[in-house]
Design a protein around this motif. Structure first.
Motif, PDB file in Angstrom:
ATOM      1  N   ILE A  93     -39.446  14.233  19.448  1.00  0.00           N
ATOM      2  CA  ILE A  93     -40.070  12.905  19.394  1.00  0.00           C
ATOM      3  C   ILE A  93     -41.521  13.016  19.845  1.00  0.00           C
ATOM      4  O   ILE A  93     -41.806  13.347  20.991  1.00  0.00           O
ATOM      5  CB  ILE A  93     -39.311  11.904  20.282  1.00  0.00           C
ATOM      6  N   GLY A  94     -42.450  12.711  18.943  1.00  0.00           N
ATOM      7  CA  GLY A  94     -43.865  12.873  19.237  1.00  0.00           C
ATOM      8  C   GLY A  94     -44.236  14.341  19.119  1.00  0.00           C
ATOM      9  O   GLY A  94     -44.710  14.965  20.073  1.00  0.00           O
ATOM     10  N   CYS A  95     -44.056  14.908  17.937  1.00  0.00           N
ATOM     11  CA  CYS A  95     -44.129  16.358  17.741  1.00  0.00           C
ATOM     12  C   CYS A  95     -45.538  16.922  17.720  1.00  0.00           C
ATOM     13  O   CYS A  95     -45.706  18.144  17.667  1.00  0.00           O
ATOM     14  CB  CYS A  95     -43.414  16.738  16.450  1.00  0.00           C
ATOM     15  N   GLY A  96     -46.554  16.055  17.747  1.00  0.00           N
ATOM     16  CA  GLY A  96     -47.918  16.564  17.722  1.00  0.00           C
ATOM     17  C   GLY A  96     -48.210  17.378  16.482  1.00  0.00           C
ATOM     18  O   GLY A  96     -47.854  17.008  15.363  1.00  0.00           O
ATOM     19  N   TRP A  97     -48.833  18.539  16.679  1.00  0.00           N
ATOM     20  CA  TRP A  97     -49.198  19.414  15.565  1.00  0.00           C
ATOM     21  C   TRP A  97     -48.113  20.453  15.288  1.00  0.00           C
ATOM     22  O   TRP A  97     -48.375  21.483  14.671  1.00  0.00           O
ATOM     23  CB  TRP A  97     -50.530  20.094  15.838  1.00  0.00           C
ATOM     24  N   GLY A  98     -46.901  20.201  15.766  1.00  0.00           N
ATOM     25  CA  GLY A  98     -45.768  21.059  15.428  1.00  0.00           C
ATOM     26  C   GLY A  98     -45.623  22.314  16.263  1.00  0.00           C
ATOM     27  O   GLY A  98     -44.876  23.228  15.882  1.00  0.00           O
ATOM     28  N   GLY A  99     -46.296  22.378  17.406  1.00  0.00           N
ATOM     29  CA  GLY A  99     -46.247  23.580  18.234  1.00  0.00           C
ATOM     30  C   GLY A  99     -44.853  23.921  18.725  1.00  0.00           C
ATOM     31  O   GLY A  99     -44.397  25.065  18.591  1.00  0.00           O
ATOM     32  N   PHE A 100     -44.161  22.936  19.287  1.00  0.00           N
ATOM     33  CA  PHE A 100     -42.806  23.200  19.769  1.00  0.00           C
ATOM     34  C   PHE A 100     -41.861  23.483  18.603  1.00  0.00           C
ATOM     35  O   PHE A 100     -41.028  24.395  18.683  1.00  0.00           O
ATOM     36  CB  PHE A 100     -42.267  22.022  20.580  1.00  0.00           C
ATOM     37  N   ALA A 101     -41.968  22.718  17.535  1.00  0.00           N
ATOM     38  CA  ALA A 101     -41.084  22.893  16.380  1.00  0.00           C
ATOM     39  C   ALA A 101     -41.197  24.311  15.826  1.00  0.00           C
ATOM     40  O   ALA A 101     -40.184  24.965  15.520  1.00  0.00           O
ATOM     41  CB  ALA A 101     -41.412  21.867  15.301  1.00  0.00           C
ATOM     42  N   ALA A 102     -42.429  24.800  15.688  1.00  0.00           N
ATOM     43  CA  ALA A 102     -42.639  26.149  15.160  1.00  0.00           C
ATOM     44  C   ALA A 102     -42.086  27.199  16.114  1.00  0.00           C
ATOM     45  O   ALA A 102     -41.434  28.160  15.693  1.00  0.00           O
ATOM     46  CB  ALA A 102     -44.126  26.387  14.912  1.00  0.00           C
ATOM     47  N   TYR A 103     -42.337  27.012  17.397  1.00  0.00           N
ATOM     48  CA  TYR A 103     -41.887  27.996  18.393  1.00  0.00           C
ATOM     49  C   TYR A 103     -40.367  28.037  18.464  1.00  0.00           C
ATOM     50  O   TYR A 103     -39.755  29.113  18.397  1.00  0.00           O
ATOM     51  CB  TYR A 103     -42.471  27.641  19.761  1.00  0.00           C
ATOM     52  N   ALA A 104     -39.740  26.871  18.621  1.00  0.00           N
ATOM     53  CA  ALA A 104     -38.280  26.821  18.791  1.00  0.00           C
ATOM     54  C   ALA A 104     -37.547  27.303  17.550  1.00  0.00           C
ATOM     55  O   ALA A 104     -36.544  28.028  17.640  1.00  0.00           O
ATOM     56  CB  ALA A 104     -37.852  25.394  19.135  1.00  0.00           C
ATOM     57  N   SER A 105     -38.042  26.931  16.380  1.00  0.00           N
ATOM     58  CA  SER A 105     -37.353  27.318  15.142  1.00  0.00           C
ATOM     59  C   SER A 105     -37.480  28.805  14.871  1.00  0.00           C
ATOM     60  O   SER A 105     -36.535  29.447  14.393  1.00  0.00           O
ATOM     61  CB  SER A 105     -37.893  26.508  13.958  1.00  0.00           C
ATOM     62  N   SER A 106     -38.650  29.397  15.167  1.00  0.00           N
ATOM     63  CA  SER A 106     -38.859  30.822  14.899  1.00  0.00           C
ATOM     64  C   SER A 106     -38.221  31.708  15.955  1.00  0.00           C
ATOM     65  O   SER A 106     -37.692  32.779  15.640  1.00  0.00           O
ATOM     66  CB  SER A 106     -40.356  31.132  14.789  1.00  0.00           C
ATOM     67  N   ARG A 107     -38.235  31.274  17.220  1.00  0.00           N
ATOM     68  CA  ARG A 107     -37.695  32.112  18.304  1.00  0.00           C
ATOM     69  C   ARG A 107     -36.190  31.907  18.507  1.00  0.00           C
ATOM     70  O   ARG A 107     -35.483  32.837  18.871  1.00  0.00           O
ATOM     71  CB  ARG A 107     -38.414  31.794  19.612  1.00  0.00           C
ATOM     72  N   TYR A 108     -35.722  30.688  18.297  1.00  0.00           N
ATOM     73  CA  TYR A 108     -34.321  30.376  18.609  1.00  0.00           C
ATOM     74  C   TYR A 108     -33.489  30.013  17.383  1.00  0.00           C
ATOM     75  O   TYR A 108     -32.318  29.685  17.504  1.00  0.00           O
ATOM     76  CB  TYR A 108     -34.267  29.246  19.648  1.00  0.00           C
ATOM     77  N   HIS A 109     -34.118  30.024  16.200  1.00  0.00           N
ATOM     78  CA  HIS A 109     -33.405  29.830  14.930  1.00  0.00           C
ATOM     79  C   HIS A 109     -32.647  28.490  14.911  1.00  0.00           C
ATOM     80  O   HIS A 109     -31.484  28.422  14.529  1.00  0.00           O
ATOM     81  CB  HIS A 109     -32.453  30.996  14.672  1.00  0.00           C
ATOM     82  N   VAL A 110     -33.352  27.443  15.321  1.00  0.00           N
ATOM     83  CA  VAL A 110     -32.791  26.091  15.276  1.00  0.00           C
ATOM     84  C   VAL A 110     -33.513  25.294  14.189  1.00  0.00           C
ATOM     85  O   VAL A 110     -34.614  25.649  13.753  1.00  0.00           O
ATOM     86  CB  VAL A 110     -32.941  25.375  16.632  1.00  0.00           C
ATOM     87  N   GLU A 111     -32.876  24.204  13.749  1.00  0.00           N
ATOM     88  CA  GLU A 111     -33.499  23.285  12.805  1.00  0.00           C
ATOM     89  C   GLU A 111     -34.170  22.163  13.595  1.00  0.00           C
ATOM     90  O   GLU A 111     -33.564  21.614  14.518  1.00  0.00           O
ATOM     91  CB  GLU A 111     -32.449  22.694  11.862  1.00  0.00           C
ATOM     92  N   VAL A 112     -35.394  21.836  13.236  1.00  0.00           N
ATOM     93  CA  VAL A 112     -36.143  20.832  13.990  1.00  0.00           C
ATOM     94  C   VAL A 112     -36.633  19.710  13.077  1.00  0.00           C
ATOM     95  O   VAL A 112     -37.193  19.971  12.015  1.00  0.00           O
ATOM     96  CB  VAL A 112     -37.355  21.446  14.716  1.00  0.00           C
ATOM     97  N   LEU A 113     -36.416  18.484  13.517  1.00  0.00           N
ATOM     98  CA  LEU A 113     -37.047  17.310  12.905  1.00  0.00           C
ATOM     99  C   LEU A 113     -38.105  16.821  13.881  1.00  0.00           C
ATOM    100  O   LEU A 113     -37.789  16.397  14.991  1.00  0.00           O
ATOM    101  CB  LEU A 113     -36.036  16.201  12.640  1.00  0.00           C
ATOM    102  N   GLY A 114     -39.365  16.920  13.475  1.00  0.00           N
ATOM    103  CA  GLY A 114     -40.459  16.431  14.300  1.00  0.00           C
ATOM    104  C   GLY A 114     -40.990  15.122  13.752  1.00  0.00           C
ATOM    105  O   GLY A 114     -41.215  14.997  12.551  1.00  0.00           O
ATOM    106  N   ILE A 115     -41.193  14.145  14.638  1.00  0.00           N
ATOM    107  CA  ILE A 115     -41.712  12.851  14.193  1.00  0.00           C
ATOM    108  C   ILE A 115     -43.009  12.526  14.947  1.00  0.00           C
ATOM    109  O   ILE A 115     -43.155  12.853  16.122  1.00  0.00           O
ATOM    110  CB  ILE A 115     -40.680  11.712  14.392  1.00  0.00           C
ATOM    111  N   THR A 116     -43.947  11.924  14.238  1.00  0.00           N
ATOM    112  CA  THR A 116     -45.229  11.531  14.799  1.00  0.00           C
ATOM    113  C   THR A 116     -45.740  10.308  14.055  1.00  0.00           C
ATOM    114  O   THR A 116     -45.284  10.020  12.936  1.00  0.00           O
ATOM    115  CB  THR A 116     -46.258  12.673  14.697  1.00  0.00           C
ATOM    116  N   LEU A 117     -46.700   9.601  14.654  1.00  0.00           N
ATOM    117  CA  LEU A 117     -47.333   8.470  13.979  1.00  0.00           C
ATOM    118  C   LEU A 117     -48.722   8.830  13.448  1.00  0.00           C
ATOM    119  O   LEU A 117     -49.386   8.001  12.834  1.00  0.00           O
ATOM    120  CB  LEU A 117     -47.447   7.276  14.937  1.00  0.00           C
TER     121      LEU A 117
END
Length: 379
Positions: free
Chosen positions: A162-186
Motif C-alpha cells: 500500500i503506497g508502493c512509491g517507485w516500486g522499490g520494495f516490490a522489486a526487491y521482495a519479488s526478486s529476492r523472495y519470489h513472491v507476487e506483489v500488487l503495488g498501489i499508488t496515487l
C-alpha cells in the motif's frame, strides 16, 4: 521593530542560539521585517522567510535540532493559521478519497529525475536502517531486507504494498523472495517508473486508493504511507487491512510517529511539502487497531531518519546544478529547508520511526521479533 527583535532574541536564548552569531547553527538575518513576520505567522512565516532569502543558516539541521529541543513551540501560541488548520481537521476529512490525491500532485509528481538523484538505487523515500553501515545504499537495502524478514516471506506468497512509491520494495521482495506483489499508488509518475523498474517480475502496479483494494493477501505492507492517511481514516485503514489479510497473514506498518496526538500538521509542511498529512501518535494507531489487528512487534528507530535525511540532503545539493534550469532558487531553498528541518526534528526526538508488525486474531503460532538481519544471498 526592536520589540519584535527582542522577543525573538529572548526565545532563541532558551536554545542557546544567538542572532547573527558566529556558530554555524546561528541564523544570519538579512531583512528588517523578519522578526515581525515570524512572530505574526509562526512556523509558516519562518519557512517562507527562508524561502524568500530573508535569513540564512549554515547548519539548518542543527538550528532546528536546538530549536525543537528547547521546546520553543510550546512557548509561542495563538497563531490564527494554526487554529484554522485545527478547525479544518476537525470538520473536514482532509484525507478522503477526494483530498488524498492533493499530496501526490504537489510532492511526488515534482519529477522522477530529482528523486532518482536524491535517493538510493531502490528509490526508497523512507527511513533507512543504518545497522553496521554509513552508506545510504546499504541502509536502504537493510531496511528492505528487515521488512522482508519481519514479514517472513516465502516463495509464492501474494503481497499487497500500500503506497508502493517507485516500486522499490516490490522489486526487491519479488526478486529476492519470489513472491507476487500488487503495488498501489496515487501518483501517475510513480506508477509509470515503478512499472518500468519491475518489468519481468511478478509485480503489478495500479493507480488505486487503498480503500478500493480487492482480493486476499498473505502479507500486507505499507512503507511511509500512513502519514497521509489521517486520524479520521486510521480505523478505516485497519479495517481494510483486516478485510484483505488472510487468517494466518502478517502485516507491517512502517511509519513516522508523533510523541503526542495532534489533529493538525505543521503549517509550513502542510502548505509546501505534504498537504493534508498528519503524523500519527501511538495512541491514535492503537485505538484504530482495536477490533481489527493485534500487535506482535513494535520497533522504534527514529534516529536512523536523521541520518537518512542528511544523506538525502547531501545528494540533493550535490546534484542541484543539474536541475537549476528546471527548478528555481526558491524551490532549492524550500527543499533544503524541508530536509534540514525534518532531520533536526528527528535528532531532537520530536518524531519517531516505527515498524509495527500486526496479525489477526486467527494467526497461529508464535511470532519471533527481528532486529539483527540474517543476510540472505542474492538470488
Amino acid at each position: 521593530m526592536d520589540s519584535y527583535k527582542n522577543t525573538i532574541r529572548e526565545l532563541l536564548s532558551y536554545a542557546k542560539i544567538h542572532i547573527n552569531g558566529d556558530a554555524p547553527y546561528e541564523p544570519k538575518i538579512h531583512h528588517p521585517q523578519f522578526f515581525k513576520r515570524v512572530l505574526r505567522e509562526g512556523s509558516l512565516g519562518l519557512g517562507e522567510a527562508y524561502m524568500d532569502g530573508w535569513w540564512d543558516c549554515d547548519a539548518l539541521d542543527e538550528f532546528f535540532h536546538r530549536l525543537l529541543k528547547a521546546n520553543l513551540d510550546k512557548k509561542v501560541k495563538g497563531n490564527f493559521k494554526l487554529i484554522w488548520q485545527a478547525i479544518k481537521a476537525k470538520f473536514i476529512n482532509l484525507q478522503s478519497k477526494q483530498h488524498s490525491k492533493n499530496v501526490i500532485v504537489q510532492h511526488y509528481n515534482v519529477g522522477n529525475e530529482l528523486y532518482q538523484k536524491m535517493l538510493d538505487r531502490n528509490m526508497m523515500y523512507s527511513c533507512g536502517y543504518w545497522e553496521e553501515t554509513y552508506d545510504l545504499e546499504e541502509a536502504q537495502e537493510n531496511k528492505l531486507e528487515l521488512i522482508c524478514q519481519k514479514l517472513k516471506l516465502t516463495p509464492g506468497m501474494k503481497v499487497l504494498d500500500i503506497g508502493c512509491g517507485w516500486g522499490g520494495f516490490a522489486a526487491y521482495a519479488s526478486s529476492r523472495y519470489h513472491v507476487e506483489v500488487l503495488g498501489i499508488t496515487l501518483s501517475e509518475e510513480q506508477a509509470t517508473l515503478a512499472r518500468e523498474r519491475c518489468e519481468g517480475l511478478p509485480v503489478k502496479i495500479r493507480l488505486m486508493d487503498y480503500r478500493d483494494v480487492d482480493g486476499m493477501f498473505d502479507r500486507i505492507v505499507s512503507i511511509g504511507m500512513m502519514e497521509h492517511v489521517g486520524t479520521r481514516n486510521h480505523k478505516k485503514y485497519m479495517e481494510v487491512v483486516n478485510k484483505h489479510l488472510k487468517d494466518d497473514g502478517i502485516t507491517l506498518l512502517h511509519t513516522i510517529g508523533n510523541n503526542e496526538s495532534y489533529q493538525t500538521t505543521d503549517p509550513w509542511i502542510n502548505k509546501y511539502i505534504f498537504p493534508n498529512s498528519l503524523i500519527p501518535s501511538a495512541a491514535q494507531l492503537t485505538k484504530a487497531m482495536e477490533g481489527f489487528l493485534l500487535i506482535e512487534d513494535w520497533h522504534s528507530f527514529g534516529l536512523h531518519y536523521d541520518r537518512t535525511l542528511m544523506a538525502w540532503l547531501k545528494r540533493f545539493e550535490t546534484s542541484w546544478s543539474q536541475f537549476k534550469d528546471q527548478y528555481d532558487e526558491r524551490f532549492y531553498r524550500m527543499w533544503k529547508y524541508y530536509l534540514s528541518s525534518c532531520a533536526g526534528s528527528f535528532r531532537a526526538r520530536k518524531n519517531q520511526l516505527w515498524q509495527i508488525v500486526m496479525v489477526k486474531e486467527t494467526f497461529k503460532g508464535d511470532y519471533m521479533a527481528i532486529r539483527n538481519l540474517e543476510r540472505k544471498p542474492t538470488a
